[in-house]
Design an enzyme around this catalytic site. Structure first.
Site, short mmCIF file in Angstrom:
data_model
loop_
_atom_site.label_atom_id
_atom_site.label_comp_id
_atom_site.label_asym_id
_atom_site.label_seq_id
_atom_site.Cartn_x
_atom_site.Cartn_y
_atom_site.Cartn_z
N LEU A 128 -22.99 -5.37 -8.40
CA LEU A 128 -24.01 -5.04 -9.87
C LEU A 128 -23.04 -6.48 -10.88
CD1 LEU A 128 -24.91 -3.13 -11.52
CD2 LEU A 128 -23.46 -1.32 -11.23
N ASP A 179 -24.18 7.08 -27.07
CA ASP A 179 -23.73 7.68 -28.07
C ASP A 179 -23.08 8.85 -27.64
OD1 ASP A 179 -23.93 7.70 -31.18
OD2 ASP A 179 -25.82 8.11 -31.70
N HIS A 229 -14.13 10.64 -26.33
CA HIS A 229 -13.63 8.61 -25.93
C HIS A 229 -13.35 8.48 -24.38
CE1 HIS A 229 -15.37 7.26 -29.51
NE2 HIS A 229 -14.26 7.44 -30.61
N ASN A 273 -19.64 10.50 -27.82
CA ASN A 273 -18.11 10.46 -27.87
C ASN A 273 -17.73 11.47 -28.73
OD1 ASN A 273 -18.66 9.09 -25.85
ND2 ASN A 273 -16.93 8.02 -25.99
#
Length: 249
Positions: A134, A23, A40, A25
């Site tokens: 991952l 949260d 962004h 940007n």
């Protein structure tokens, strides 16, 4: 003091699945007098850094909340720009993920996504499906209530067809209908930007997750801030309803 990846990786209590609400940007850009899309763009750079840091710290699953179901209600120009950025990022980053043995998995209502974005992401999932280092899970057009409703409707259809008895429904069966089927629940949920909300994110899956709220806006949440969150997790006692004495024996 600098926290090294090995300090997390070698800790017997290190988390295996991290979920992040990335949260801030837009506020990052606004503070600098820049267009929101610059925030962004910077946020994508931070995602890349945190993916690398996760792999180095022994994290096996990283789930990021990239675009919520509710985000479609933002101004059309911003939504279009975000989708364009998403497409460009997918085209640029998927081969790199594959080279680094990272698996890509998309959760959420994919039917909402523009066709070319959907095609690019599904191609990335197919390309990386056997990678083991991952698993990067990206939540797009995702809302946890929507996910739970979709799972419930699927079970209801199974019962209606006679494939299932209502009394057969348990947690394991319900979880098999969620977008995260086959993925272990998050150990740690991180939210950046100083907000203290869950925002309709993985509501079923984080029932027993530890929570960590960071003050930094997402583009400023770098490796050391991330490792501080992971180190905080290793120092917590997870009891799952038991007493401390039961956990320690």
């Amino acid at each position: 003091m600098e926290i090294r990846a090995e300090e997390i990786k070698n800790n017997p209590n290190h988390p295996e699945h991290i979920a992040i609400i990335l949260d801030g940007n837009g506020r990052w850009a606004k503070k600098r007098g820049l267009p929101r899309m610059m925030g962004h763009n910077e946020g994508v750079k931070t995602v890349r850094e945190i993916v690398t840091a996760s792999a180095e710290a022994g994290v096996k699953y990283l789930t990021i909340y990239a675009f919520s179901k509710q985000n479609w209600s933002r101004p059309g120009a911003e939504v279009s720009a975000i989708m364009s950025l998403l497409l460009k990022t997918a085209q640029r980053e998927i081969n790199e993920l594959h080279r680094n043995n990272v698996r890509l998995l998309i959760i959420g209502d994919k039917s909402d996504l523009p066709a070319e974005v959907k095609v690019a992401l599904e191609g990335g999932e197919k390309l990386t499906k056997d990678n083991k280092l991952l698993t990067l899970i990206v939540a797009l057009s995702y809302g946890s209530r929507d996910e739970i409703l979709r799972a419930t409707r699927s079970l209801a259809e199974d019962v209606k067809r006679g494939d299932l008895e209502a009394n057969d429904i348990n947690e394991t069966l319900f979880e098999s209908k969620l977008d995260t089927c086959g993925i272990p629940d998050p150990d740690l949920l991180i939210r950046t930007s100083g907000e203290y909300r869950i925002s309709n994110y993985l509501l079923w899956q984080i029932a027993y997750a530890e929570l960590y709220f960071a003050e930094e806006l997402w583009p400023d949440f770098h490796r050391q801030e991330y490792y501080r969150a992971l180190l905080s997790y290793t120092q917590r006692e997870r009891r799952f309803g038991k007493t401390s004495e039961q956990v320690s024996t």
